[in-house]
Design an enzyme around this catalytic site. Structure first.
Site, PDB file in Angstrom:
ATOM      1  CB  SER A  25      -0.837  -0.102   1.273  1.00  0.00           C
ATOM      2  OG  SER A  25      -2.224   0.710   0.983  1.00  0.00           O
ATOM      3  CE  LYS A  70       0.028   5.298  -2.008  1.00  0.00           C
ATOM      4  NZ  LYS A  70      -0.940   4.711  -2.609  1.00  0.00           N
ATOM      5  CD1 TRP A 121      -8.109   3.582  -1.670  1.00  0.00           C
ATOM      6  CD2 TRP A 121      -9.919   4.475  -2.981  1.00  0.00           C
ATOM      7  NE1 TRP A 121      -8.248   5.045  -1.448  1.00  0.00           N
ATOM      8  CE2 TRP A 121      -9.434   5.647  -2.320  1.00  0.00           C
ATOM      9  CE3 TRP A 121     -10.867   4.798  -3.736  1.00  0.00           C
ATOM     10  CZ2 TRP A 121      -9.842   6.752  -2.346  1.00  0.00           C
ATOM     11  CZ3 TRP A 121     -11.403   5.804  -3.739  1.00  0.00           C
ATOM     12  CH2 TRP A 121     -10.816   6.975  -3.035  1.00  0.00           C
ATOM     13  CG  HIS A 154      -5.775  -2.743   0.845  1.00  0.00           C
ATOM     14  ND1 HIS A 154      -4.938  -2.276  -0.527  1.00  0.00           N
ATOM     15  CD2 HIS A 154      -5.254  -1.775   1.507  1.00  0.00           C
ATOM     16  CE1 HIS A 154      -4.008  -1.693  -0.341  1.00  0.00           C
ATOM     17  NE2 HIS A 154      -3.945  -1.305   1.085  1.00  0.00           N
TER      18      HIS A 154
HETATM   19  C1  GTR Z   1      -5.361   4.562   1.235  1.00  0.00           C
HETATM   20  C2  GTR Z   1      -4.718   5.185   0.565  1.00  0.00           C
HETATM   21  C3  GTR Z   1      -4.027   4.273  -0.312  1.00  0.00           C
HETATM   22  C4  GTR Z   1      -2.952   3.448   0.184  1.00  0.00           C
HETATM   23  C5  GTR Z   1      -3.598   2.915   1.597  1.00  0.00           C
HETATM   24  C6  GTR Z   1      -2.805   2.573   2.608  1.00  0.00           C
HETATM   25  O1  GTR Z   1      -6.200   4.956   2.386  1.00  0.00           O
HETATM   26  O2  GTR Z   1      -5.770   6.013  -0.190  1.00  0.00           O
HETATM   27  O3  GTR Z   1      -3.367   5.287  -1.373  1.00  0.00           O
HETATM   28  O4  GTR Z   1      -1.871   3.676   0.320  1.00  0.00           O
HETATM   29  O5  GTR Z   1      -4.333   4.010   2.063  1.00  0.00           O
HETATM   30  O6  GTR Z   1      -1.515   2.687   2.389  1.00  0.00           O
HETATM   31  O7  GTR Z   1      -3.083   1.770   3.416  1.00  0.00           O
END
Ligand code: GTR
Length: 356
Positions: free
Chosen positions: A197, A201, A287, A339
Site C-alpha cells: 500500500s 509506493k 481503491w 487489500h
Molecule cells: C489508503 C490510500 C491508499 C493506500 C492505503 C494504505 O487510504 O488512499 O493510497 O496507500 O491507504 O497505505 O493503506
C-alpha cells in the site's frame, strides 16, 4: 485490448531509447517524478554507522535458533544533524549466501500481521524489517523525526520539498547500506525492497533511486504507486492529495483533476529497468484499481523491450483472479479478496526471486 485501452486513456508511451541512451531518459523520468510528485530525494547521509544490540535469550532462539533476531540501530549524520532509527536483521546462521528482502512495515514488530518472518526464513531468505513511523510520522508534521532535519521550513514547505514517501525510501536505502556490510552472508544480486500500500509506493520510489535494489516488490500500492492515474476507476490524484498531501511534494496538488498528465506511474516503473518489478493486486481492492495496476505494468514494459529484455508477459485482456504473470522482468499477479499483504502474496514474490 491492452494497447487500445492505453490509447483510450491517452497514456504517453515510454520513450524510445537503447542501452546507451537509457541513463539519460531514466534521469529525465526521475527528475520529473521527483519535482512534480514525490519531492527532491533526500541527500545521502554524510556518515552512516550501525550498532548491533546484544542478543537476549529470545532473540537468540528466534525461529528455533535458526536465525537470530538482531536489533540494529542505524546512526546517520544528514544535513549536519544526527538521526538514528532501529530495524531488525534476521540472517540465517547456516552456511550460504541468502537472497534478502527489506520490508518497510506498518508495525515495529516481528513477526507482524504483514511480515511472516519465520516462513520467510524457512523459504531460504534473510529478512530486514523497519517500521516506517520510526523514521517520520505518517501525518503533516514536518517538525519531528527525519522530516524535522531535512525540511528547511516545516511551516512553509517549498513546492519540491520531499514528502514522507521520500523519507521512508531514504531509510530503506540505509538498511541496504547495512546489507552491503554483510556481503559474506547475503546474495547482493538478489536484493529486494518490499512494501504494501503506501509502503508499496515507498518500495517503488526506493527502487527508482537505488540501483543496488534488484527486485522491487510492490503489493497493492494503487494510486501514486503502480496504478496509472489516467483513466483510473479507483483513487485519484485529487483524493490522495486531499487525504494524504504530506506523502508528496506540494507540486503534486497541481495535478488534482487534470485529465491529460505530463507523466504517469508507468514512468516510475520504467526507471527500475532492467531490474525486476513484482506487482500484486487483490480483486476486491477497488481503491487500488487492479486493472490500472496491470495496465501500468504493461505500459512500463517498453522500457525493458528497448533494452532487448521482456517486460510484462501477459494475456491481452483485463486481469482475472488467479492470473500470475511471471515470465518477464515485470511480474503481475491478481489474487482473490481484499487489500492485505498476505502469505499468498509473499509466496508469489519469493518463488519468483528464487527462480529468476
Ligand atoms: C489508503 C490510500 C491508499 C493506500 C492505503 C494504505 O487510504 O488512499 O493510497 O496507500 O491507504 O497505505 O493503506
Amino acid at each position: 485490448m491492452i494497447s487500445e485501452e492505453l490509447a483510450r486513456r491517452s497514456v504517453k508511451k515510454i520513450d524510445d531509447f537503447d542501452a546507451s541512451t537509457f541513463s539519460r531518459v531514466r534521469e529525465e523520468y526521475i527528475n520529473i517524478l521527483c519535482r512534480e510528485e514525490y519531492g527532491t530525494p533526500l541527500p545521502e547521509p554524510e556518515k552512516v554507522w550501525f550498532e548491533e544490540l546484544p542478543l537476549d535469550f529470545a532473540a537468540k532462539r528466534f525461529a528455533a535458533g535458526k536465525a537470530p533476531k538482531q536489533r540494529v540501530i542505524a546512526h546517520t549524520v544528514v544535513c549536519g544533524k544526527e538521526f538514528s532509527f532501529p530495524f531488525w536483521a534476521i540472517i540465517p546462521k547456516a552456511d550460504g549466501k541468502y537472497p534478502f528482502i527489506i520490508h518497510n512495515d506498518f508495525e515495529d514488530l516481528l513477526p507482524s500481521k504483514y511480515t511472516p518472518a519465520e516462513e520467510i526464513i524457512d523459504s531460504g531468505f534473510a529478512l530486514f524489517s523497519l517500521c516506517y513511523t520510526d523514521i517520520t510520522s505518517d501525518d503533516g508534521d514536518f517538525t519531528t523525526g527525519l522530516a524535522g532535519i531535512v525540511t528547511p521550513d516545516p511551516a512553509h514547505r517549498a513546492p519540491t520539498d520531499s514528502g514522507k514517501i521520500q523519507m521512508w525510501a531514504w531509510a530503506n536505502m540505509r538498511v541496504m547500506d547495512y546489507a552491503m556490510t554483510k556481503a559474506d552472508k547475503l546474495d547482493l544480486s538478489r536484493s529486494a525492497v518490499a512494501g504494501h500500500s503506501r509502503l508499496g509506493k515507498t518500495a517503488l520510489v526506493t527502487g527508482m533511486l537505488d540501483e543496488r535494489i534488484k527486485y522491487v516488490i510492490d503489493n497493492e500500492s494503487g494510486c501514486s504507486g503502480s496504478a496509472l492515474a489516467a483513466g483510473t476507476a479507483g483513487e485519484k490524484i485529487a483524493d490522495i492529495t486531499k487525504n494524504f498531501p504530506y506523502w508528496f511534494c506540494e507540486n503534486y496538488k497541481k495535478y488534482a483533476g487534470v485529465e491529460t498528465l505530463p507523466f504517469d506511474q508507468h514512468m516510475l516503473i520504467a526507471t527500475i529497468a532492467p531490474r525486476r518489478v513484482l506487482v500484486g493486486s487483490a480483486a476486491e481492492d477497488y481503491w487500488a484499481d487492479p486493472p490500472s495496476q496491470f495496465l501500468c505494468c504493461a505500459a512500463a514494459s517498453k522500457a525493458w523491450e528497448n533494452l532487448g529484455l521482456t517486460g510484462l508477459v501477459a494475456s491481452d485482456r483485463a486481469p482475472e483472479i488467479g492470473d500470475d504473470f511471471r515470465d518477464g522482468n515485470v511480474c503481475y499477479h491478481l489474487r482473490a479478496y481484499d487489500h492485505y499483504f498476505s502469505r499468498f502474496d509473499w509466496n508469489v514474490y519469493m518463488e519468483i526471486m528464487k527462480n529468476k
